[in-house]
Design an enzyme around this catalytic site. Structure first.
Site, mmCIF file in Angstrom:
data_model
loop_
_atom_site.group_PDB
_atom_site.id
_atom_site.type_symbol
_atom_site.label_atom_id
_atom_site.label_comp_id
_atom_site.label_asym_id
_atom_site.label_seq_id
_atom_site.Cartn_x
_atom_site.Cartn_y
_atom_site.Cartn_z
ATOM 1 N N SER A 1 -30.224 -27.258 -136.849
ATOM 2 C CA SER A 1 -29.923 -28.697 -136.878
ATOM 3 C C SER A 1 -30.765 -29.346 -137.968
ATOM 4 O O SER A 1 -31.732 -28.751 -138.460
ATOM 5 C CB SER A 1 -30.284 -29.288 -135.508
ATOM 6 O OG SER A 1 -30.301 -30.702 -135.550
ATOM 7 N N TYR B 1 -34.716 -31.530 -127.726
ATOM 8 C CA TYR B 1 -33.750 -30.959 -128.691
ATOM 9 C C TYR B 1 -34.467 -30.574 -129.982
ATOM 10 O O TYR B 1 -34.252 -29.491 -130.532
ATOM 11 C CB TYR B 1 -32.659 -31.994 -128.950
ATOM 12 C CG TYR B 1 -31.517 -31.545 -129.826
ATOM 13 C CD1 TYR B 1 -30.444 -30.832 -129.300
ATOM 14 C CD2 TYR B 1 -31.487 -31.859 -131.190
ATOM 15 C CE1 TYR B 1 -29.378 -30.436 -130.094
ATOM 16 C CE2 TYR B 1 -30.431 -31.474 -131.986
ATOM 17 C CZ TYR B 1 -29.375 -30.761 -131.446
ATOM 18 O OH TYR B 1 -28.318 -30.383 -132.240
HETATM 19 P P1 NAP Z 1 -20.298 -30.375 -128.308
HETATM 20 O O1 NAP Z 1 -19.025 -30.905 -128.868
HETATM 21 O O2 NAP Z 1 -21.031 -31.158 -127.279
HETATM 22 O O3 NAP Z 1 -19.994 -28.892 -127.758
HETATM 23 C C1 NAP Z 1 -21.016 -28.159 -127.145
HETATM 24 C C2 NAP Z 1 -20.482 -26.823 -126.719
HETATM 25 O O4 NAP Z 1 -21.549 -26.139 -126.020
HETATM 26 C C3 NAP Z 1 -19.316 -26.946 -125.749
HETATM 27 O O5 NAP Z 1 -18.407 -25.899 -125.964
HETATM 28 C C4 NAP Z 1 -20.018 -26.786 -124.420
HETATM 29 O O6 NAP Z 1 -19.196 -26.315 -123.391
HETATM 30 C C5 NAP Z 1 -21.077 -25.743 -124.746
HETATM 31 N N1 NAP Z 1 -22.105 -25.761 -123.718
HETATM 32 C C6 NAP Z 1 -22.911 -26.793 -123.377
HETATM 33 N N2 NAP Z 1 -23.657 -26.452 -122.318
HETATM 34 C C7 NAP Z 1 -23.302 -25.200 -121.970
HETATM 35 C C8 NAP Z 1 -23.707 -24.298 -120.952
HETATM 36 N N3 NAP Z 1 -24.619 -24.647 -120.031
HETATM 37 N N4 NAP Z 1 -23.142 -23.089 -120.892
HETATM 38 C C9 NAP Z 1 -22.192 -22.733 -121.786
HETATM 39 N N5 NAP Z 1 -21.762 -23.530 -122.781
HETATM 40 C C10 NAP Z 1 -22.315 -24.751 -122.868
HETATM 41 O O7 NAP Z 1 -21.372 -30.143 -129.446
HETATM 42 P P2 NAP Z 1 -21.241 -29.691 -130.963
HETATM 43 O O8 NAP Z 1 -21.579 -30.849 -131.803
HETATM 44 O O9 NAP Z 1 -19.984 -28.952 -131.199
HETATM 45 O O10 NAP Z 1 -22.505 -28.721 -131.040
HETATM 46 C C11 NAP Z 1 -22.413 -27.325 -131.207
HETATM 47 C C12 NAP Z 1 -23.762 -26.822 -131.703
HETATM 48 O O11 NAP Z 1 -24.059 -27.457 -132.939
HETATM 49 C C13 NAP Z 1 -24.928 -27.162 -130.771
HETATM 50 O O12 NAP Z 1 -25.857 -26.097 -130.791
HETATM 51 C C14 NAP Z 1 -25.522 -28.394 -131.408
HETATM 52 O O13 NAP Z 1 -26.870 -28.574 -131.077
HETATM 53 C C15 NAP Z 1 -25.335 -28.045 -132.862
HETATM 54 N N6 NAP Z 1 -25.406 -29.168 -133.795
HETATM 55 C C16 NAP Z 1 -24.503 -30.188 -133.722
HETATM 56 C C17 NAP Z 1 -24.600 -31.222 -134.648
HETATM 57 C C18 NAP Z 1 -23.640 -32.377 -134.671
HETATM 58 O O14 NAP Z 1 -23.850 -33.311 -135.466
HETATM 59 N N7 NAP Z 1 -22.599 -32.397 -133.867
HETATM 60 C C19 NAP Z 1 -25.603 -31.212 -135.600
HETATM 61 C C20 NAP Z 1 -26.503 -30.170 -135.622
HETATM 62 C C21 NAP Z 1 -26.380 -29.144 -134.721
HETATM 63 P P3 NAP Z 1 -18.522 -27.336 -122.310
HETATM 64 O O15 NAP Z 1 -17.218 -27.744 -122.912
HETATM 65 O O16 NAP Z 1 -18.403 -26.495 -121.092
HETATM 66 O O17 NAP Z 1 -19.484 -28.476 -122.126
#
Ligand code: NAP
Length: 254
Positions: A146, A159
């Site tokens: 991140s 986080y």
């Molecule tokens: P998101 O839309 O909230 O999706 C998160 C994913 O993680 C969903 O598929 C969710 O499944 C899964 N998850 C959460 N808790 C879980 C658990 N206990 N067991 C299994 N699966 C679980 O977030 P995103 O933005 O796509 O983020 C994906 C990754 O990118 C994360 O590691 C996040 O920290 C990282 N990231 C995101 C950003 C950003 O700007 N969006 C920036 C930097 C890094 P459910 O559908 O079951 O909840």
């Protein structure tokens, strides 16, 4: 030919958190590049499965809640991918959660939940997949870091701690496993429009402040990360170990 080295035909990838957001884009990109894809998560990834199968690839669903699964269950999940799809070549540790609260009021429950999903599970998945990959002499692991692997962020101390640690873990494992043919790297997404960042985008002041700080002038889309994950999962990255690849519209360059 160099473009052939990006192809993933015949490979099997495991993506965590592929039900939506960035994980869905990762899974789709890997399938577009030729891989069959296992999806580990707690929610049915029906839409992602449909996209993978529409590309003519196999999808394999592994139900698991990474907030509750310990090392043994996680190891069993990895074994089930090998049994179900015949092999394991690529692990993408994408699943993650964020809890927003000031440090002085950040609850122990939030701290523990974020560290369990965003760090503990990442290590246990790397460990289980690493055993398979070291045993076969090849493999690619892509962890998801991140901007808060570099910066402190605003009211997300658990986080930030977890995402800094993911980078340290990525480097530590790369040191140990590069000689065994296993590449361990990370992608650091910038500010991407997903559910994770919905509260930021719903606040007009935060949304504008973030957007105006991004040199590219817009929020990222999950698809903007597709090329990076295919690269790090492919033979094109065979000599890339322990690196963190920011895909951030220039955020860190500012
Ligand atoms: P998101 O839309 O909230 O999706 C998160 C994913 O993680 C969903 O598929 C969710 O499944 C899964 N998850 C959460 N808790 C879980 C658990 N206990 N067991 C299994 N699966 C679980 O977030 P995103 O933005 O796509 O983020 C994906 C990754 O990118 C994360 O590691 C996040 O920290 C990282 N990231 C995101 C950003 C950003 O700007 N969006 C920036 C930097 C890094 P459910 O559908 O079951 O909840």
């Amino acid at each position: 030919m160099v473009l052939d080295s990006f192809r993933l035909d015949g490979r099997v990838a495991l993506v965590t958190g592929g039900s939506r957001g960035i994980g869905r884009a990762f899974a789709t990109a890997l399938a577009q590049a030729g891989a069959d894809v296992a999806l580990l998560g707690r929610t049915s990834p029906a839409e992602t499965v449909a996209r993978i199968e529409a590309l003519g690839r196999r999808a394999y669903v592994v139900p698991a809640d990474l907030d509750k699964a310990g090392p043994d269950e996680i190891a069993g999940s990895v074994e089930s991918v090998v049994a179900g799809l015949g092999r394991l070549d690529i692990l993408v540790n994408n699943a993650g959660i964020i809890r927003r609260a000031a440090a002085v009021t950040h609850s122990p429950q939030d701290w523990d939940a974020v560290l369990r999903v965003d760090l503990d599970a990442v290590f246990h998945l790397c460990q289980a997949a690493g055993r398979v990959m070291l045993g076969q002499g090849h493999g690619k692991i892509v962890n998801v870091a991140s901007m808060l692997s570099y910066q402190g962020g605003i009211q997300v101390p658990s986080y930030t701690a977890a995402k800094h640690a993911v980078v340290g873990l990525t480097r530590a494992l790369a040191n140990e496993w590069a000689g065994g043919g296993v590449n361990v790297n990370a992608i650091a997404p910038g500010y991407i429009a997903t559910d994770n960042t919905a509260p930021l985008r719903a606040d007009p002041d935060r949304e504008r402040a973030i957007r105006e700080r991004i040199p590219a002038g817009r929020w990222g889309r999950p698809e903007d990360l597709a090329g990076a994950v295919v690269f790090l999962a492919s033979d094109a990255a065979r000599y890339v170990h322990g690196t963190v690849l920011p895909v951030d519209g220039g955020w860190l360059a500012r």
